[in-house]
Design a protein around this motif. Structure first.
Motif, short mmCIF file in Angstrom:
data_model
loop_
_atom_site.label_atom_id
_atom_site.label_comp_id
_atom_site.label_asym_id
_atom_site.label_seq_id
_atom_site.Cartn_x
_atom_site.Cartn_y
_atom_site.Cartn_z
N GLU A 15 -2.23 -10.22 45.09
CA GLU A 15 -1.09 -9.55 44.46
C GLU A 15 -0.67 -10.23 43.16
O GLU A 15 -0.55 -9.59 42.12
CB GLU A 15 0.09 -9.51 45.44
CG GLU A 15 1.28 -8.70 44.95
CD GLU A 15 1.11 -7.21 45.17
OE1 GLU A 15 2.03 -6.46 44.80
OE2 GLU A 15 0.07 -6.79 45.70
N GLY A 16 -0.45 -11.54 43.21
CA GLY A 16 -0.01 -12.25 42.02
C GLY A 16 -1.08 -12.32 40.94
O GLY A 16 -0.78 -12.32 39.74
N LEU A 17 -2.33 -12.37 41.37
CA LEU A 17 -3.43 -12.42 40.40
C LEU A 17 -3.52 -11.11 39.62
O LEU A 17 -3.72 -11.12 38.41
CB LEU A 17 -4.75 -12.69 41.13
CG LEU A 17 -4.86 -14.00 41.90
CD1 LEU A 17 -6.18 -14.05 42.67
CD2 LEU A 17 -4.76 -15.19 40.95
N ILE A 18 -3.39 -10.00 40.33
CA ILE A 18 -3.53 -8.69 39.69
C ILE A 18 -2.30 -8.34 38.86
O ILE A 18 -2.42 -7.95 37.68
CB ILE A 18 -3.78 -7.60 40.76
CG1 ILE A 18 -5.12 -7.86 41.48
CG2 ILE A 18 -3.77 -6.21 40.14
CD1 ILE A 18 -5.33 -7.00 42.72
N LEU A 19 -1.11 -8.49 39.46
CA LEU A 19 0.11 -8.07 38.77
C LEU A 19 0.62 -9.13 37.80
O LEU A 19 1.05 -8.81 36.70
CB LEU A 19 1.20 -7.73 39.79
CG LEU A 19 0.89 -6.56 40.74
CD1 LEU A 19 2.06 -6.31 41.68
CD2 LEU A 19 0.58 -5.30 39.94
N GLY A 20 0.59 -10.41 38.22
CA GLY A 20 1.15 -11.46 37.39
C GLY A 20 0.19 -11.99 36.34
O GLY A 20 0.59 -12.31 35.21
N ARG A 21 -1.09 -12.08 36.71
CA ARG A 21 -2.08 -12.67 35.79
C ARG A 21 -2.96 -11.61 35.13
O ARG A 21 -3.79 -11.96 34.29
CB ARG A 21 -2.97 -13.65 36.55
CG ARG A 21 -2.21 -14.72 37.34
CD ARG A 21 -1.58 -15.74 36.44
NE ARG A 21 -0.73 -16.68 37.15
CZ ARG A 21 -0.90 -17.99 37.16
NH1 ARG A 21 -1.90 -18.54 36.52
NH2 ARG A 21 -0.05 -18.77 37.81
N LYS A 22 -2.79 -10.35 35.53
CA LYS A 22 -3.56 -9.23 34.94
C LYS A 22 -5.07 -9.42 35.13
O LYS A 22 -5.87 -9.05 34.26
CB LYS A 22 -3.23 -9.06 33.45
CG LYS A 22 -1.75 -8.96 33.15
CD LYS A 22 -1.08 -7.82 33.90
CE LYS A 22 0.41 -7.72 33.58
NZ LYS A 22 1.10 -6.70 34.41
N ILE A 23 -5.47 -10.00 36.25
CA ILE A 23 -6.88 -10.19 36.55
C ILE A 23 -7.41 -8.91 37.20
O ILE A 23 -6.76 -8.34 38.08
CB ILE A 23 -7.06 -11.40 37.50
CG1 ILE A 23 -6.68 -12.68 36.77
CG2 ILE A 23 -8.49 -11.49 38.03
CD1 ILE A 23 -6.69 -13.92 37.65
N PRO A 24 -8.58 -8.42 36.78
CA PRO A 24 -9.14 -7.21 37.39
C PRO A 24 -9.26 -7.37 38.91
O PRO A 24 -9.55 -8.47 39.42
CB PRO A 24 -10.52 -7.09 36.73
CG PRO A 24 -10.38 -7.80 35.43
CD PRO A 24 -9.42 -8.94 35.68
N LYS A 25 -9.08 -6.25 39.62
CA LYS A 25 -9.00 -6.32 41.08
C LYS A 25 -10.23 -6.95 41.71
O LYS A 25 -10.13 -7.78 42.61
CB LYS A 25 -8.76 -4.93 41.66
CG LYS A 25 -8.59 -4.94 43.17
CD LYS A 25 -8.26 -3.57 43.72
CE LYS A 25 -8.10 -3.63 45.25
NZ LYS A 25 -7.75 -2.30 45.81
N ALA A 26 -11.40 -6.55 41.27
CA ALA A 26 -12.64 -7.07 41.87
C ALA A 26 -12.72 -8.58 41.70
O ALA A 26 -13.10 -9.31 42.64
CB ALA A 26 -13.86 -6.40 41.25
N GLN A 27 -12.35 -9.07 40.53
CA GLN A 27 -12.37 -10.51 40.29
C GLN A 27 -11.31 -11.21 41.13
O GLN A 27 -11.54 -12.30 41.67
CB GLN A 27 -12.13 -10.79 38.80
CG GLN A 27 -12.21 -12.27 38.43
CD GLN A 27 -11.92 -12.51 36.96
OE1 GLN A 27 -11.79 -11.58 36.16
NE2 GLN A 27 -11.79 -13.77 36.59
N ALA A 28 -10.12 -10.58 41.25
CA ALA A 28 -9.04 -11.15 42.05
C ALA A 28 -9.45 -11.28 43.51
O ALA A 28 -9.13 -12.27 44.18
CB ALA A 28 -7.78 -10.30 41.91
#
Length: 245
Positions: A103-116
């Motif tokens: 959650e924090g990686l995708i929303l907070g860090r804007k990391i693509p979902k697959a990478q997250a």
């Protein structure tokens, strides 16, 4: 790496932090000890801007910031370099272990979902929960929930992790699994500030110790000297309450 100078914090007329200063070098594991109400949690929360300190200075990676005048932009930027592990896990109850980490990686860090997802799975594996990624918090023990919280913290690759009494909500038999993960992080060189009452962990994993009481640092030093021969009678008396034997 990190220095706090003369931090002060009051809640109304109650002064919770009184000119607290400390230094943290890269790779340090700093155990923060003290009785309940001594200001330990407030110190961590102010350092991570979860609480707004009244005054004092923060030096992080050579940059200077005034606690009383930190912009929201700087707060957000500094939080990206840190992670916080709470007493009561702070997991999303409607999300799986994997989703809590991504959650924090995708929303907070804007990391693509697959990478997250890849990062989250690596973090869960590190804390021994690869086989629990699809479980919701209510399907996990307290120790497993706290390990998910630690996985969420390390997934962001922070420069420092703040731990606020991470085992205080756990039954004694579940404490060991969380402390084991923290000891491994310490061996790997993760910089950590740990508010704890776990004396064995503080002795075995920390290299620096701070003893706080009534909002002030009473005694501080390297861990071997602090535990072998504390300078103050008050420190000796407190340690005796944690380890009567």
């Amino acid at each position: 790496m990190l220095e706090v100078k003369n931090i002060r914090k009051s809640f109304g007329s109650l002064e919770v932090l009184r000119d607290v200063s400390l230094e943290v070098d890269k790779g340090d594991v700093v155990a923060i000890l003290g009785p309940s109400g001594s200001g330990k949690t407030t110190l961590l929360r102010c350092m991570n801007f979860l609480e707004q300190a009244d005054s004092g200075e923060l030096v992080f990676d050579g940059e200077h910031f005034s606690f009383g005048h930190v912009s929201k932009r700087d707060m957000h930027r500094l939080r990206k370099k840190t992670a916080f592990v709470f007493q009561n896990y702070n997991l999303f109850r409607n999300k799986t272990a994997l989703e809590n980490v991504t959650e924090g990686l995708i929303l907070g860090r804007k990391i693509p979902k697959a990478q997250a997802v890849t990062i989250a799975r690596q973090a869960l594996e590190k804390v021994g929960l690869s086989d629990r990624e699809g479980h919701y918090p209510d399907q996990l023990s307290g120790g497993q929930q706290q390990r998910v919280a630690i996985a969420r913290a390390i997934a962001t690759e922070p420069e420092i992790i703040y731990f606020d009494e991470p085992t205080s909500a756990l039954d004694p038999e579940l404490t060991g699994e969380v402390l084991g993960v923290m000891r491994q992080l310490a061996r790997e060189g993760m910089t950590m500030l740990v508010v704890t009452h776990e004396l064995a962990f503080a002795r075995g994993a920390s290299n620096k110790v701070i003893f706080m009481e009534q909002g002030a640092v009473v005694e501080a030093g390297d861990a071997p000297s602090f535990f072998r021969q504390p300078r103050l009678a008050r420190t000796r008396a407190f340690l005796q309450t944690l380890d009567p034997a």
